[in-house]
Design an enzyme around this catalytic site. Sequence first.
Site: not given
Ligand code: ADP
Length: 205
Positions: A156, A125, A119, A14, A159
């Site tokens: 973070n 996350t 992963r 990202k 993705h």
């Molecule tokens: P991942 O990327 O770990 O698979 P998700 O698909 O649940 O996580 O969420 C997509 C992205 O949205 C996350 O990587 C993060 O950047 C953002 N995100 C998810 N949940 C939150 C939250 N509660 N507050 C802020 N940002 C969030």
Amino acid sequence: MTHPKEEMTLVLVKGDGVQRGLVGEILHRFERVGLKIKAMKMVWPDSSIINTHYDPSNTAWLETVGNKALKGYEKKGIKVDKTALEIGQHVQENLLKYLSAGPVVAFVLQGAHVVEVVRKLVGATDPLSATPGTIRGDYSVDSYGMSDSDDRSIRNLIHASGTVEEAKHEIEIWFDQNELHNYTLPYDEVVYDKKWENKQALLNE
Ligand code: ADP
């Protein structure tokens, strides 16, 4: 049935990862575990591609995201007056801003169990809870707490597709079929050839 080594996943470094100069570091982790780069490019995403990837009409995904956040709040004893869906919708709106803030580096990785392996290397996350040794655990100090109080996405870095099905769908969003390349790596034989030991034995006869 396709061989497990044919499995593919989509990764996005990202904007925060790109602008912190972590593309090489992140790619290195995937190369050294033995995965193959099938495709790669830099894209400054517009709202159309972001909304296809993080689809605001996908209520199941929005609820999953919201429920994950609600669990986090519960753990910290914080009371929230919103449904999982409402939280998910707000996360999606902030994701639109996050992903359009700068160019991302998109790549497709291939190898056995690649979705699960990637992963595992990416980590949780929430970087604050991500295990040391994972990409998010090693390279980010962000947290749900900080992103909530600033009303933004959690930064973070990366993705990675969550399931094999999701990966198929996401690869089609970011890449045309002719951008995926077939080639061999010298170590493919050591990792995957079931006759490798026999071939080694022949060398010493
Ligand atoms: P991942 O990327 O770990 O698979 P998700 O698909 O649940 O996580 O969420 C997509 C992205 O949205 C996350 O990587 C993060 O950047 C953002 N995100 C998810 N949940 C939150 C939250 N509660 N507050 C802020 N940002 C969030």
